[in-house]
Design a protein around this motif. Structure first.
Motif, PDB file in Angstrom:
ATOM      1  N   ALA A  66       0.914  -1.256  -0.055  1.00  0.00           N
ATOM      2  CA  ALA A  66      -0.372  -0.008  -0.024  1.00  0.00           C
ATOM      3  C   ALA A  66       0.892   1.125   0.090  1.00  0.00           C
ATOM      4  CB  ALA A  66      -0.795   0.070   1.130  1.00  0.00           C
ATOM      5  N   THR A  67       1.900   1.289   0.740  1.00  0.00           N
ATOM      6  CA  THR A  67       2.892   2.278   0.604  1.00  0.00           C
ATOM      7  C   THR A  67       3.326   2.506  -0.801  1.00  0.00           C
ATOM      8  OG1 THR A  67       3.606   1.677   2.985  1.00  0.00           O
ATOM      9  CG2 THR A  67       4.797   3.155   1.739  1.00  0.00           C
ATOM     10  N   GLU A  68       3.641   1.504  -1.502  1.00  0.00           N
ATOM     11  CA  GLU A  68       4.015   1.839  -2.933  1.00  0.00           C
ATOM     12  C   GLU A  68       2.992   2.652  -3.585  1.00  0.00           C
ATOM     13  OE1 GLU A  68       4.918  -1.523  -5.342  1.00  0.00           O
ATOM     14  OE2 GLU A  68       5.712  -0.061  -6.952  1.00  0.00           O
ATOM     15  N   GLU A 136      -9.211   3.480   8.897  1.00  0.00           N
ATOM     16  CA  GLU A 136      -8.150   4.171   9.480  1.00  0.00           C
ATOM     17  C   GLU A 136      -7.544   3.048  10.476  1.00  0.00           C
ATOM     18  OE1 GLU A 136      -4.980   4.874  10.432  1.00  0.00           O
ATOM     19  OE2 GLU A 136      -5.362   6.841   9.209  1.00  0.00           O
ATOM     20  N   THR A 137      -6.633   2.209   9.907  1.00  0.00           N
ATOM     21  CA  THR A 137      -6.387   1.188  10.887  1.00  0.00           C
ATOM     22  C   THR A 137      -5.594   1.460  12.174  1.00  0.00           C
ATOM     23  OG1 THR A 137      -5.647   0.236   8.885  1.00  0.00           O
ATOM     24  CG2 THR A 137      -4.933  -1.347  10.565  1.00  0.00           C
ATOM     25  N   SER A 138      -5.180   2.586  12.457  1.00  0.00           N
ATOM     26  CA  SER A 138      -4.433   2.960  13.425  1.00  0.00           C
ATOM     27  C   SER A 138      -5.567   3.482  14.653  1.00  0.00           C
ATOM     28  CB  SER A 138      -3.772   4.187  13.293  1.00  0.00           C
ATOM     29  OG  SER A 138      -4.397   5.339  13.142  1.00  0.00           O
ATOM     30  N   ALA A 183      -5.247  -1.620  -1.552  1.00  0.00           N
ATOM     31  CA  ALA A 183      -4.910  -2.436  -0.507  1.00  0.00           C
ATOM     32  C   ALA A 183      -4.017  -3.219  -0.487  1.00  0.00           C
ATOM     33  CB  ALA A 183      -6.414  -2.896  -0.174  1.00  0.00           C
ATOM     34  N   SER A 184      -3.356  -3.849   0.555  1.00  0.00           N
ATOM     35  CA  SER A 184      -2.350  -4.758   0.590  1.00  0.00           C
ATOM     36  C   SER A 184      -2.753  -6.030   1.002  1.00  0.00           C
ATOM     37  CB  SER A 184      -1.070  -4.455   1.227  1.00  0.00           C
ATOM     38  OG  SER A 184      -1.283  -3.703   2.355  1.00  0.00           O
ATOM     39  N   VAL A 185      -2.355  -7.225   0.719  1.00  0.00           N
ATOM     40  CA  VAL A 185      -3.248  -8.372   0.908  1.00  0.00           C
ATOM     41  C   VAL A 185      -3.052  -9.070   2.478  1.00  0.00           C
ATOM     42  CG1 VAL A 185      -3.134  -9.106  -1.603  1.00  0.00           C
ATOM     43  CG2 VAL A 185      -1.267  -9.748  -0.178  1.00  0.00           C
ATOM     44  N   GLN A 186      -2.166  -8.540   3.177  1.00  0.00           N
ATOM     45  CA  GLN A 186      -2.010  -9.118   4.561  1.00  0.00           C
ATOM     46  C   GLN A 186      -3.012  -8.862   5.472  1.00  0.00           C
ATOM     47  OE1 GLN A 186       0.062  -6.724   3.102  1.00  0.00           O
ATOM     48  NE2 GLN A 186       0.978  -5.258   4.685  1.00  0.00           N
ATOM     49  N   LYS A 187      -3.849  -8.012   4.895  1.00  0.00           N
ATOM     50  CA  LYS A 187      -4.923  -7.581   6.013  1.00  0.00           C
ATOM     51  C   LYS A 187      -6.334  -8.439   5.765  1.00  0.00           C
ATOM     52  CE  LYS A 187      -2.249  -3.979   7.236  1.00  0.00           C
ATOM     53  NZ  LYS A 187      -2.185  -2.341   7.159  1.00  0.00           N
ATOM     54  N   CYS A 188      -7.439  -7.997   5.205  1.00  0.00           N
ATOM     55  CA  CYS A 188      -8.576  -8.695   5.086  1.00  0.00           C
ATOM     56  C   CYS A 188      -8.504  -9.832   3.955  1.00  0.00           C
ATOM     57  CB  CYS A 188      -9.769  -7.938   4.479  1.00  0.00           C
ATOM     58  SG  CYS A 188     -10.269  -6.943   6.059  1.00  0.00           S
TER      59      CYS A 188
HETATM   60  C1  LIG Z   1      -1.246  -1.583   6.651  1.00  0.00           C
HETATM   61  C2  LIG Z   1      -1.771  -0.167   5.981  1.00  0.00           C
HETATM   62  C3  LIG Z   1      -1.056   0.561   5.301  1.00  0.00           C
HETATM   63  C4  LIG Z   1       0.392   0.064   4.792  1.00  0.00           C
HETATM   64  O1  LIG Z   1       0.455  -1.212   4.095  1.00  0.00           O
HETATM   65  P1  LIG Z   1       1.856  -1.697   3.610  1.00  0.00           P
HETATM   66  O2  LIG Z   1       1.326  -2.866   2.802  1.00  0.00           O
HETATM   67  O3  LIG Z   1       2.507  -2.242   4.718  1.00  0.00           O
HETATM   68  O4  LIG Z   1       2.339  -0.918   2.699  1.00  0.00           O
HETATM   69  C5  LIG Z   1      -1.412   1.255   4.712  1.00  0.00           C
HETATM   70  N1  LIG Z   1      -2.623   2.062   5.271  1.00  0.00           N
HETATM   71  C6  LIG Z   1      -3.517   1.619   5.937  1.00  0.00           C
HETATM   72  C7  LIG Z   1      -4.735   1.916   5.986  1.00  0.00           C
HETATM   73  C8  LIG Z   1      -2.818   0.214   6.321  1.00  0.00           C
HETATM   74  O5  LIG Z   1      -3.953  -0.387   7.324  1.00  0.00           O
END
Ligand SMILES: *Cc1c(COP(=O)(O)O)cnc(C)c1O
Length: 353
Positions: A66-68, A136-138, A183-188
């Protein structure tokens, strides 16, 4: 160990066998310009569009994180100025990275305690792109589909980019409300890290072609050219794409997953009401994320509960950023089973008052 970390998190149960098969069947040695790769990549994109209800005229690209995606958007889709609306650490980071590349970009921070007040927004006319974090995951907040729809209506002439890293494949997203989603795949998705999806509307593609930016290995224009043949600009994470294909083939429609995730999160709300030791970081229910839960307690309590959970074989998510020591987070992701959840609830019943 069961991980309830909001990413990386528990893997989809298919993953270990699929990894073994990918090795055994030679998939990890295929060339990324070969027919075999193109077939896998095409099937992956077809499945993603079908299961997540992505409009057929949107383009799906592979990136590595996602950062990319933040960086690709800044370099390839903004000439001068984007406008970032955020209430937490990921939205702020996205703004900071973009600001370094495009110094005229502006940020607007709103309170995580309140819903975003769309009527009061004043996005300058010369803004090319509006950036929002859907989930917002944080701090475990979200912007609902209907609010995104209102923003879309209010700003029909600007592109809208939406970070849905910790909600895509967990809840139903109305893709027509944004031009760029990622979205990156290591979440949902329940997959190992190393792949992200960047999803672009025809308007976003058009804008990229207009800007003609081509200074980077991951310039969007190169990606647009390559994806015509379901390919990437560099040797991609073939294993990650293969896993994504197989897991998406097996997954039900997002309509079904969305119902499951929402019923589970409501169950968590009811569950935690009975404890005095912890409370929800986000008070307003409309504001809360469906896929990430943040609970606050005293620093001491947080430390003890996380350590005890670990002994019990459960990984809880640390608090993030300024909430690091006063919250813990729980992922409500599709890979978690009813049994995982029951176990976690039994643990809390035993160790929380
Ligand atoms: C985890 C996350 C990112 C970062 O994801 P990466 O794959 O580590 O770059 C960015 N935005 C949100 C909302 C996230 O939860």
């Amino acid at each position: 160990m069961i991980s309830f970390y909001p990413g990386p998190s528990k893997l989809d149960p298919l993953v270990p066998d699929l990894m073994y098969q990918a090795g055994k069947n030679g998939i990890l040695s295929i060339n990324h310009r070969s027919k075999e790769f193109i077939e896998i990549s095409k099937k992956t994109i077809v499945q993603l569009k079908k299961k997540l209800l992505i409009p057929t005229d949107y383009e799906v690209f592979y990136t590595s994180s996602a950062t990319e995606c933040w960086e690709i958007i800044a370099q390839s889709l903004i000439e001068k100025k984007s406008y970032h609306i955020y209430n937490g650490a990921f939205g702020e980071k996205w703004f900071e990275y973009t600001h370094k590349l495009k110094p005229e970009s502006l940020g607007l921070e709103f309170s995580f305690k309140e819903e975003l007040n769309i009527n009061n927004l004043t996005v300058p006319n010369d803004t090319e792109l509006i950036c929002l974090v859907q989930n917002e995951t944080s701090n475990a907040t979200q912007i609902q589909n209907k609010a995104l729809h209102q923003i879309r209506k209010q700003y029909p002439n600007q592109l809208i980019a939406i970070d849905a890293t910790s909600s895509m494949a967990g809840v139903k997203l109305d893709f027509s409300n944004g031009d760029i989603w990622f979205a990156s795949v290591q979440k949902c998705f329940g997959l190992p890290a190393g792949i992200a999806l960047l999803i672009c509307s025809p308007a976003a593609i058009k804008r990229s072609l207009q800007l003609k930016e081509n200074n980077h290995y991951n310039s969007l224009n190169f990606m647009i050219d390559k994806i015509k043949d379901y390919q990437t600009t560099y040797t991609p994470n073939v294993l990650g794409i293969y896993l994504l294909m197989e897991v998406m083939k097996k997954n039900k429609s997002i309509n079904t997953t969305d119902k499951l995730i929402k019923s589970r999160i409501n169950n968590w709300y009811t569950f935690f009401k009975t404890f005095q030791d912890v409370s929800f970081l986000i008070e307003k229910k409309e504001n809360r994320s469906d896929t990430v839960l943040a609970l606050t307690a005293s620093e001491e309590k947080i430390k003890v509960i996380k350590a005890k959970a670990k002994k019990y074989g459960i990984v809880l998510g640390n608090g993030y950023g300024k909430w690091a020591s006063t919250t813990f987070r729980i992922a409500n992701f599709p890979a978690h089973t009813e049994r995982d959840i029951k176990n976690l609830q039994a643990f809390f019943k035993k160790h929380l008052q």
